[in-house]
Design an enzyme around this catalytic site. Sequence first.
Site, mmCIF file in Angstrom:
data_model
loop_
_atom_site.group_PDB
_atom_site.id
_atom_site.type_symbol
_atom_site.label_atom_id
_atom_site.label_comp_id
_atom_site.label_asym_id
_atom_site.label_seq_id
_atom_site.Cartn_x
_atom_site.Cartn_y
_atom_site.Cartn_z
ATOM 1 N N LYS A 10 14.016 9.888 56.794
ATOM 2 C CA LYS A 10 12.736 10.053 56.101
ATOM 3 C C LYS A 10 12.561 8.949 55.049
ATOM 4 C CE LYS A 10 12.687 15.135 56.700
ATOM 5 N NZ LYS A 10 12.731 16.447 55.976
ATOM 6 N N ARG A 120 22.825 18.637 63.862
ATOM 7 C CA ARG A 120 22.455 19.580 62.795
ATOM 8 C C ARG A 120 23.643 19.814 61.854
ATOM 9 N NH1 ARG A 120 17.130 20.870 61.848
ATOM 10 N NH2 ARG A 120 17.971 22.599 60.665
ATOM 11 N N THR A 126 19.295 22.573 54.880
ATOM 12 C CA THR A 126 18.002 21.995 54.478
ATOM 13 C C THR A 126 17.950 21.629 52.987
ATOM 14 O OG1 THR A 126 16.967 23.373 56.164
ATOM 15 C CG2 THR A 126 15.500 22.418 54.514
ATOM 16 N N ARG A 137 23.254 15.576 53.938
ATOM 17 C CA ARG A 137 22.504 16.124 52.798
ATOM 18 C C ARG A 137 23.444 16.558 51.671
ATOM 19 N NH1 ARG A 137 18.477 19.637 56.675
ATOM 20 N NH2 ARG A 137 16.783 18.124 56.920
ATOM 21 N N ASN A 157 14.974 15.485 51.589
ATOM 22 C CA ASN A 157 16.332 15.731 52.063
ATOM 23 C C ASN A 157 16.798 14.726 53.117
ATOM 24 O OD1 ASN A 157 14.706 16.638 54.067
ATOM 25 N ND2 ASN A 157 15.408 18.755 54.048
ATOM 26 N N HIS A 160 15.425 14.228 59.124
ATOM 27 C CA HIS A 160 14.953 15.305 59.987
ATOM 28 C C HIS A 160 15.835 15.283 61.225
ATOM 29 C CE1 HIS A 160 12.507 17.726 62.674
ATOM 30 N NE2 HIS A 160 12.754 16.791 63.579
#
Length: 194
Positions: A10, A120, A126, A137, A157, A160
């Site tokens: 991002k 993931r 998140t 993260r 964060n 994605h």
Amino acid sequence: MTERTVVLIKPDGVKRGIVGQIISRFENVGLKIAAMKMIWIDKDFAAKHYPVSRKQWVESIGKRALETYKEYGRDLGEDLDTMEPYEIGKKMCKWLVEFLTSGPVVAILLEGENSINTVRKIVGHTFGDKAVPGTIRGDFTKARGYASFMSKRAGHNLVHASGNSEEAEFEEELWFKKNEIYSYKRLDEEMYLG
Ligand code: IDP
Ligand code: MG
């Protein structure tokens, strides 16, 4: 099962100059980069990536936001003027569109065994304060789940990652043309997969 999944670095990840460090994490576990590009998308495109028509997901992010607020003893109604999960989710989608168009993103298509799940795990929770050390993260963000709402923006964060196989297929088609996706063998493929 070999599958493909979409990762976006991002605008906050690009602007912080940690694109290389983020990509390394995926390369290091043997995931193959099948496609990759830097792109500054417009709002129409971003709204396709975060579609308010995906009602269940929109409602679920609104619901979780309410729970997070409760957990920290804050009143979401005060910050957002509504306590309705779907309405909260819709506001969040608007902020997500603003965030995703606030600078260029790096879009990556990763391929590998069980790649959706693996990615993931590497990305982590998140919210920065809940993501464990060792995850992207968890290592590079600290923001609490509610913090961004106070300034009416989406949580920053860094990445994605497709959440499931439907999202992965939809996002692959949205972000990549067929002729941008390459088929080749990584050197370690023969070593591990025989
Ligand atoms: P994910 O990115 O971990 O899959 P989703 O639940 O799909 O998370 O939410 C999409 C994005 O919306 C998140 O990455 C984050 O930027 C933002 N977001 C979701 N829930 C919250 C929240 O409660 N506070 C702040 N930002 C949020
Ligand atoms: Mg998601």
